[in-house]
Design a protein around this motif. Structure first.
Motif, mmCIF file in Angstrom:
data_model
loop_
_atom_site.group_PDB
_atom_site.id
_atom_site.type_symbol
_atom_site.label_atom_id
_atom_site.label_comp_id
_atom_site.label_asym_id
_atom_site.label_seq_id
_atom_site.Cartn_x
_atom_site.Cartn_y
_atom_site.Cartn_z
ATOM 1 N N UNK A 63 29.184 65.188 13.775
ATOM 2 C CA UNK A 63 28.485 66.371 13.309
ATOM 3 C C UNK A 63 28.453 66.473 11.786
ATOM 4 N N UNK A 64 29.447 65.908 11.102
ATOM 5 C CA UNK A 64 29.426 65.961 9.643
ATOM 6 C C UNK A 64 28.235 65.186 9.093
ATOM 7 N N UNK A 65 28.021 63.971 9.622
ATOM 8 C CA UNK A 65 26.830 63.230 9.206
ATOM 9 C C UNK A 65 25.554 63.962 9.647
ATOM 10 N N UNK A 66 25.614 64.603 10.800
ATOM 11 C CA UNK A 66 24.449 65.352 11.264
ATOM 12 C C UNK A 66 24.076 66.476 10.320
ATOM 13 N N UNK B 226 12.622 67.408 16.056
ATOM 14 C CA UNK B 226 12.053 66.061 15.972
ATOM 15 C C UNK B 226 13.125 65.007 15.720
ATOM 16 N N UNK B 227 14.142 65.325 14.948
ATOM 17 C CA UNK B 227 15.177 64.357 14.606
ATOM 18 C C UNK B 227 16.294 64.339 15.636
ATOM 19 N N UNK B 228 16.834 65.485 15.986
ATOM 20 C CA UNK B 228 18.083 65.514 16.758
ATOM 21 C C UNK B 228 17.872 65.437 18.266
ATOM 22 N N UNK B 229 16.638 65.367 18.711
ATOM 23 C CA UNK B 229 16.405 65.060 20.128
ATOM 24 C C UNK B 229 16.089 63.583 20.334
ATOM 25 N N UNK B 230 16.225 62.767 19.266
ATOM 26 C CA UNK B 230 16.011 61.328 19.391
ATOM 27 C C UNK B 230 17.139 60.697 20.209
ATOM 28 N N UNK C 118 24.443 60.549 22.098
ATOM 29 C CA UNK C 118 25.823 60.123 22.391
ATOM 30 C C UNK C 118 26.690 61.336 22.735
ATOM 31 N N UNK C 119 27.416 61.331 23.870
ATOM 32 C CA UNK C 119 28.237 62.495 24.240
ATOM 33 C C UNK C 119 29.325 62.751 23.203
ATOM 34 N N UNK C 120 29.628 64.033 22.993
ATOM 35 C CA UNK C 120 30.666 64.433 22.060
ATOM 36 C C UNK C 120 32.030 64.110 22.660
ATOM 37 N N UNK D 12 23.639 65.612 19.046
ATOM 38 C CA UNK D 12 22.422 66.301 18.632
ATOM 39 C C UNK D 12 22.308 67.693 19.225
ATOM 40 N N UNK D 13 22.698 67.822 20.506
ATOM 41 C CA UNK D 13 22.646 69.135 21.150
ATOM 42 C C UNK D 13 23.602 70.105 20.462
ATOM 43 N N UNK D 14 24.804 69.647 20.146
ATOM 44 C CA UNK D 14 25.782 70.510 19.481
ATOM 45 C C UNK D 14 25.300 70.951 18.107
#
Length: 1208
Positions: A505-508, A668-672, A677-679, A687-689
């Motif tokens: 999530x930090x990189x996210x 557009x980005x985080x539903x790729x 990958x599961x948390x 991405x969902x988180x």
């Protein structure tokens, strides 16, 4: 021009001879008649041509040449006739057609108009006429007296009109008066980047210049054919060519250029204060030509002679008189004290004074009317000057000539009453009492439609003009595109893909920051559209009010042409940033990212164009543009997540376009696939988180929702632009100023004090008491913060360490010193820019795209002929130096003096008078009455009268005007002479050369002229004078200072309510991050607003500065210091307003020391941004680039920091 037996019509050019004329090849009558018969026979054998529009105008012309091609017919002299489409006349053909139709090399249209009039009279046709009547007009306005009328911050009109105005007996609401008549304003509002020809071509196209002759050409040609009348080929050619509609270039344009003397500068840009173009007098003539190039025959011309010499004014008024007399036009012209020869051109005269009708009637009778009141026109006094002064209380007494009673001032109201009771007043009343016979009026005289051409033609005209302007602004658009690429490169290096990975999530958060920065940057790119729109509004309002085109045609054309640029910026940013940062590598998401940036850019362009069209003022638009950015940015869902937005601002989240862009780009980005990958501690993906934490939707359909909403906003904003352009008027109106005491000037307080015996104070009188602020042995303590549960360090210490901020309190004073240093640095840069940079006003030769269609400028022609390229303005005449040396002038002794015993037989009027008149030097001839001014002018005129071929001056004619008329290039061409060469071979020239040699040696004992200093005043005095001036300018600029104070209050309330009581929440690191965001937002937004809103004011003042600096009035350093210092009290007021509201609404710690330090930081930040805006203007050639550069730098500095803060 001739008519074939089959109904086709043609005209011909004789280009075989070297004369470029329509003349026949033989002077013998029989040969001439035979040649004419052959022409008509040849025309009769040509095929029938299509009719143009509803008229019988054919689509071909005849060109005689040695080469036979296309459809031709032979002549006895070996030449042939060639048919050419009338719609494809090139510039050379149009210019030759106009030149031959005018039938003179002078600036005169009499022969052309008289020939047209004669042609119409031969078939019994009359041109439509318009009679304008006005009766019992009363215009009232609220007027403030004295300083109350000045536009100060404290003094922040309604007009009432009664009476009746009719055109041909019809009221103004029964037809479209703005198309029927034209008002030529005193103000010269033109698009600076267009040439003179392009300006008039656009005006001719929009006004339907072809309607002037096309309205009756069908009946005219039919009647001529029925009666067997063969019209003059030159006149017929001109009328037929002028009747062609739908063309980009009009023959009417060439005609007006020639009549107004603008043909010599037709390919020169009009220019403005910072862009050199035509001269002021030529620009005034462009204003006149823009309205007269159309078919309107009712003209109201307001001060058209401003900036023109007397000769040019005379020529223009003479051409207008010809137009009135021969074409039955209706013209009302206001001139300020015209020269006697110009005044004599008028038929009737209306004299207004203090709002009263003092006289209306024949011009020749006005002197007799005032003589009936007891006044007399002195000898050698111009009638216009006499009328200007005879109603003035100050000058009226000198004209009193009634010996039967002593002089007593006659007020204007009494003169107006005398006029109403005179024969002239009775004649006017009788005319108005007789109803107009509507049956005698031509129905086509009054326009029944609002616009001359169709909506599609209007759109095409505006579209082609916008393409031309984009080409002229290509440096600005190239600069903006390069900036996009540069900022994209910086973004790519800050968020480099080798340092970011979709693993946690930090990189996210860092990816999300990069995405948000791209959206904000694209939105800020639209801000530079705001000053461009504002600069175009004065021209638009003028053309809209004169029914050139509807508002939607310009709005849609400018909007459509911004679409390719939005595509370009989106492509450049996406190509530079997308794969460099390492966003989702799918091609589909790549193009979806590009489409989203395009939609955001279109929305931003519409938003700022809407701000400009609603505000209609540069300062107000800049201020409220910043307010729009503030609201859109804060409530976009990134700075404050939707879940944390206060309930009373939730509606702002859903209204903010940026919130939909942010949701779409995040989805557009985080539903790729790579973010699926599961948390580690849950079954949900990374991405969902991320989307859930930031309150973003997780459904991919929100991308298309965002696209639809952004495009919808773009359409909505541009529709609002169209409505604002259609229904809103300019903000500023001229104000009437009435002095408190008209008999004397108000004394200043300083003079009053000195008269009362008080000591005169030096320096500026400040509106507040100066205070001295000291600090001594300052100790600063804070309560020990609560420690973390897992550490002995405080939350604040940890937060500073996480953000890489220093923990030493000394860094506070370092920050203060750096902010002050930046403020001083930017102000010094302003000083250097003012001292060493000059206006970027270079003359440019305009090269048009089609060299065959348009002729190159004279500068290019000279270079092609091998001449060295001259720098500077190309004058339409040869500069002359006129000298006179030891002139003695005698006249016979008057009989009255001889009867008094004077023995001399001659009276000497001039004694050894010498002088030089040089090009570029304005010389005033002054002296008391009887000093010999007129005599000297007569003598100088005699020099030209002595030249063989120069016509003699008429009796009573103004010698100055006469000399300007006889030295024109047309007269030199007519008599084959060069005045410069004649002068070089004259005795006057040799005498001057001898005199120069004698005077070039300094007299014995003389000393060179020198001054102790470059300026008349010392540096402190210059500073005080500049400060006094700047203080007045700022105090009388409520659109700048009052608006920014209001915006300061509004922005403070917005920030305070958005971050309501955030400062009191300090229990976690996230709370402190939000507090820091509130602090940073509080400093940033108003600073950006100051940097943008100060630029229009500084830009206007810079034009004045260049002129006053060149005059040696003051040095750049005192001016820059005064310009910076005058901002301080207003910035201080801003700081107090802003600081008090934001400090207590956000809920920062309520201690006096922290509050004072908060205000100090705010003051220094606002000062830094304001001086930065000044510096941006000083370093750029115009305000458009300054605004573009300023907002982009704030973009990079400010938003990169706030994104970096939130990305951790």
């Amino acid at each position: 021009m001739a008519a074939a037996s089959n109904g086709s019509e043609y005209f011909e050019f004789d280009v075989e001879t070297g004369r470029e004329s329509f003349a026949r090849p033989s002077n013998a009558d029989t040969v001439e008649q035979d040649e004419e018969d052959l022409r008509w026979a040849a025309i009769g054998r040509l095929p029938s041509q299509r009719h143009v529009g509803s008229s019988s105008l054919g689509t071909t012309i005849l060109r005689r040449s040695q080469t036979q091609s296309q459809t031709t017919c032979g002549y006895a002299d070996g030449n042939v006739v060639q048919t050419i489409d009338v719609k494809k006349l090139d510039r050379a053909d149009r210019e030759m057609l106009v030149r031959q139709a005018l039938a003179t090399s002078d600036q005169d249209n009499y022969k052309l108009l008289s020939a047209i009039k004669e042609r119409l009279d031969r078939v019994g046709m009359e041109v439509p006429k318009i009679e304008v009547r006005f009766e019992n007009l009363n215009i009232e306005a609220d007027v403030q007296a004295g300083t109350r009328a000045l536009p100060t911050l404290v003094n922040v009109s309604r007009d009432f009109k009664t009476g009746n105005i009719t055109y041909n007996g019809e009221n103004l609401d029964e037809f479209h008066v703005k198309r029927t008549s034209a008002y030529i304003s005193q103000t010269d509002n033109h698009i600076a980047e267009l040439t003179v020809r392009e300006t008039l071509d656009f005006a001719a196209r929009c006004q339907g210049a072809n309607e002037g002759f096309a309205g009756y050409m069908k009946d005219l040609t039919r009647l001529e054919k029925e009666r067997g009348i063969r019209p003059s080929s030159e006149i017929d050619a001109f009328m037929k060519a002028a009747s062609v509609k739908g063309e980009k270039h009009s023959v009417s344009t060439d005609y007006v250029l020639r009549v107004l003397g603008l043909d010599v500068c037709s390919d020169t840009i009009v220019g403005n204060d910072m862009m050199r173009g035509v001269s002021g007098g030529q620009r005034k003539r462009v204003t006149t030509g823009e309205m007269t190039v159309g078919p309107r025959k009712t003209l109201f011309m307001d001060e058209i002679s401003t900036g023109l010499d007397s000769s040019t004014t005379f020529q223009i008024v003479k051409c207008i008189r010809n137009f009135v007399h021969l074409m039955d036009a209706t013209v009302l012209m206001a001139l300020l004290q015209p020269a006697p020869e110009t005044f004599d051109l008028f038929d009737d005269l209306i004299l207004l004074s203090e709002g009263y009708m003092v006289y209306q009637g024949p011009r020749q009778e006005v002197v007799g009317f005032f003589e009936s009141l007891g006044f007399r026109l002195p000898p050698r006094k111009g009638v216009a000057d006499f009328l200007q002064e005879v109603t003035s209380k100050k000058d009226q007494a000198q004209y009193w000539a009634d010996p039967s009673k002593p002089y007593q001032f006659i007020p204007v109201s009494d003169i107006a009453a005398a006029f109403r009771n005179s024969q002239y007043g009775h004649a006017t009343d009788s005319k108005l009492a007789t109803p107009f016979d509507k049956s005698s009026a031509d129905p086509s005289a009054l326009c029944r439609t609002k616009f001359a051409i169709s909506g599609w033609e209007n759109l095409k005209a505006c579209f082609e003009r916008e393409i031309l302007l984009i080409n002229r602004h290509r440096f600005l658009y190239t600069f903006r595109t390069c900036q996009v690429a540069f900022v994209g490169f910086v973004t790519a290096t800050v968020f480099l893909r080798t340092r970011l990975h979709p693993t946690n999530e930090q990189f996210g958060n860092e990816y999300l920051s990069c995405l948000f920065f791209g959206l904000v940057h694209m939105m800020f790119n639209g801000f530079s559209e705001l000053p461009l729109m504002i600069s175009r509004l004065p021209v638009f309002y003028k053309q809209r009010d004169n029914s050139f085109h509807p508002a939607w045609s310009w709005s849609i054309a400018s909007w459509l042409l911004r679409v390719p640029y939005s595509v370009l910026e989106a492509v450049v940013w996406t190509c530079v940033v997308y794969y460099s940062v390492g966003l989702a590598p799918s091609p589909g998401r790549f193009f979806r990212y590009m489409l989203l940036l395009f939609s955001v850019h279109q929305m931003a362009l519409g938003l700022f164009r809407m701000m400009a069209s609603l505000a209609r003022d540069m300062v107000i638009a800049n201020t409220f543009g910043s307010a729009a950015i503030l609201i859109v940015f804060l409530l976009g869902g990134f700075v404050i997540p939707k879940a944390d937005i206060k309930p009373w601002w939730v509606w702002g989240f859903w209204v903010s376009p940026l919130s939909y862009g942010q949701r779409a780009i995040a989805v557009n980005e985080f539903t790729a696939t790579r973010w699926m990958t599961p948390f580690a501690i849950s079954d949900t993906s990374i991405g969902f988180n991320l989307l859930k934490i930031r309150s973003f939707p997780t459904n991919d359909n929100w991308y298309w929702v965002g696209i639809a909403v952004l495009i919808g906003y773009a359409v909505l904003f541009n529709n609002v632009v169209t409505l604002a352009l259609a229904y809103l008027n300019p903000l500023r109106k001229p104000r009437a100023v009435v002095l408190d005491d008209p008999n004397e000037e108000t004394k200043t307080a300083l003079m009053s004090d000195s008269k009362q015996g008080k000591s005169e104070k030096k320096g500026m009188i400040l509106p507040f008491q100066p205070l001295t602020m000291t600090f001594h042995n300052v100790n600063y303590y804070v309560d020990m913060p609560k420690p973390f549960a897992i550490s002995d360090t405080s939350i604040g210490f940890n937060l500073l360490k996480i953000r890489s901020f220093p923990t030493n309190d000394n860094w506070y004073w370092v920050g203060i010193a750096v902010l002050i240093g930046y403020a001083v640095l930017f102000n010094n840069v302003v000083t250097l820019a003012l001292a060493y940079l000059n206006p970027l006003r270079k003359p440019r030769a305009v090269v048009l795209d089609d060299p065959n269609e348009e002729t190159k400028t004279a500068l290019m022609s000279d270079s092609k002929q091998g001449k060295s390229e001259k720098k500077g303005m190309i004058l339409p005449f040869q500069p002359l130096t006129m000298t006179f040396h030891n002139v003695n002038y005698y006249v016979d002794m008057p009989k009255e003096m001889r009867s008094q015993g004077v023995p001399e037989t001659r009276l000497q009027l001039l004694t050894n008078v010498s002088g030089v008149f040089s090009p570029g030097v304005l010389t005033a001839l002054v002296g008391s009455s009887g000093a010999g001014k007129t005599t000297l002018m007569d003598v100088l005129a005699d020099y030209f009268q002595g030249i063989h071929g120069v016509p003699a001056i008429s009796s009573g004619y103004n010698p100055a005007t006469w000399m300007l008329e006889v030295t024109t290039p047309a007269l030199e061409e007519k008599y084959n002479m060069e005045f410069a060469d004649l002068y070089k071979n004259s005795d006057q020239f040799r005498g001057v050369e001898t005199n120069i040699k004698q005077l070039s040696v300094p007299p014995e004992g003389s000393e060179p002229i020198s001054f102790t200093s470059r300026y008349s005043q010392s540096q402190p005095s210059q500073f005080l004078l500049c400060l006094w001036k700047q203080n007045l300018v700022y105090w009388r600029s409520p659109e700048y200072n009052l608006v920014r104070l209001v915006f300061t209050t509004i922005a403070a309330l917005i920030l305070g309510t958005v971050f309501w009581d955030i400062g009191s929440k300090r229990t976690s690191s996230q709370d402190l991050i939000t507090v820091m965001g509130a602090l940073y937002s509080a400093c940033l937004f108003l600073g950006v607003s100051n940097a943008s809103s100060v630029q229009p004011v500084v830009s206007i003042e810079r034009t004045v500065f260049y002129r006053e600096k060149a005059a040696g009035m003051y040095a750049p350093i005192p001016y820059a210091a005064a310009q910076g210092l005058v901002e301080v009290p207003y910035i201080l007021t801003q700081t107090i307003l802003y600081g008090v509201i934001t400090y207590f609404t956000i809920g920062f710690e309520r201690t006096l020391s922290k509050f004072v330090l908060y205000l100090v930081f705010m003051f220094l930040t606002f000062t830094y941004f304001t001086f930065y805006g000044m510096m941006a203007v000083g370093f750029t050639p115009n305000q458009h680039l300054a605004a573009n550069n300023g907002i982009r730098t704030d973009d990079v500095i400010g938003y990169a920091l706030i994104i970096a803060m939130y990305s951790k």
